[in-house]
Design a protein around this motif. Sequence first.
Motif, mmCIF file in Angstrom:
data_model
loop_
_atom_site.group_PDB
_atom_site.id
_atom_site.type_symbol
_atom_site.label_atom_id
_atom_site.label_comp_id
_atom_site.label_asym_id
_atom_site.label_seq_id
_atom_site.Cartn_x
_atom_site.Cartn_y
_atom_site.Cartn_z
ATOM 1 N N LYS A 1 0.836 -1.198 0.000
ATOM 2 C CA LYS A 1 0.000 0.000 0.000
ATOM 3 C C LYS A 1 0.873 1.251 0.000
ATOM 4 C CE LYS A 1 -3.408 0.132 2.860
ATOM 5 N NZ LYS A 1 -4.190 0.061 4.089
ATOM 6 N N GLY A 2 0.561 2.176 -0.849
ATOM 7 C CA GLY A 2 1.263 3.457 -0.867
ATOM 8 C C GLY A 2 2.715 3.335 -1.280
ATOM 9 N N ASN A 3 3.443 4.404 -1.048
ATOM 10 C CA ASN A 3 4.844 4.458 -1.448
ATOM 11 C C ASN A 3 5.806 4.499 -0.266
ATOM 12 O OD1 ASN A 3 4.402 4.469 -4.264
ATOM 13 N ND2 ASN A 3 3.734 6.601 -4.108
ATOM 14 N N ARG A 4 5.244 4.562 0.940
ATOM 15 C CA ARG A 4 6.094 4.549 2.130
ATOM 16 C C ARG A 4 6.062 3.142 2.706
ATOM 17 N NH1 ARG A 4 6.626 8.909 6.756
ATOM 18 N NH2 ARG A 4 7.961 7.710 8.138
ATOM 19 N N PRO A 5 7.211 2.453 2.756
ATOM 20 C CA PRO A 5 7.232 1.088 3.280
ATOM 21 C C PRO A 5 6.782 1.028 4.737
ATOM 22 C CG PRO A 5 9.286 1.604 2.170
ATOM 23 C CD PRO A 5 8.527 2.890 2.304
ATOM 24 N N SER A 6 6.102 -0.046 5.081
ATOM 25 C CA SER A 6 5.714 -0.314 6.465
ATOM 26 C C SER A 6 6.618 -1.410 7.008
ATOM 27 C CB SER A 6 4.256 -0.769 6.509
ATOM 28 O OG SER A 6 3.958 -1.292 7.790
ATOM 29 N N TYR A 7 7.071 -1.228 8.232
ATOM 30 C CA TYR A 7 7.967 -2.203 8.856
ATOM 31 C C TYR A 7 7.294 -2.911 10.030
ATOM 32 C CZ TYR A 7 11.135 0.535 6.048
ATOM 33 O OH TYR A 7 11.727 1.180 5.002
ATOM 34 N N ILE A 8 5.983 -2.981 9.998
ATOM 35 C CA ILE A 8 5.214 -3.545 11.103
ATOM 36 C C ILE A 8 5.541 -5.014 11.361
ATOM 37 C CG2 ILE A 8 3.163 -4.228 9.793
ATOM 38 C CD1 ILE A 8 1.600 -2.840 12.211
ATOM 39 N N LYS A 9 5.983 -5.736 10.333
ATOM 40 C CA LYS A 9 6.322 -7.152 10.494
ATOM 41 C C LYS A 9 7.652 -7.363 11.213
ATOM 42 C CE LYS A 9 3.956 -8.710 6.310
ATOM 43 N NZ LYS A 9 4.150 -9.347 5.008
#
Length: 150
Positions: free
Chosen positions: A87-95
């Motif tokens: 989703k989107g262009n900003r990576p998520s590091y929730i994992k």
Amino acid sequence: MKAVIQRVSNASVTIDHKQVASINSGLLILLGIVNEDTQEDIQWLTRKIANLRIFEDENGVMNRSLIEVDGDAIVVSQFTLHASTKKGNRPSYIKAAKPDVAIPLYESFIKQMQEDLSKKVQTGQFGADMKVQLINDGPVTIIIDSKNVE
């Protein structure tokens, strides 16, 4: 647990303008950890890396392991390996595991890697802003995920 393994002719890690690790022929191992990772993941992954036949034999065929060539290794923690970019262009590091979970697993990985190789393994520093320099030999780059074994 995810690792990006790069066969290198040399590699180094610098923190605050001070070199903290340096090797010649061997492997640079970028390591990402998630909350679900266990000692079983560590043992499986370190054995796989130590025995991965990605070094050339006398016939120029990738048929020798890090153990067989007596190569060195640098392990660098890298939570960005678990980036979600759907989703989107900003990576998520929730994992990616938080430090309270990741640091003990990272340290255990290093210890197990040293046992598997029967030699000291160099490292970066968990959570530090590191400058990693390498000459990828080949280039040979392998991605291994202990949760996605094929």
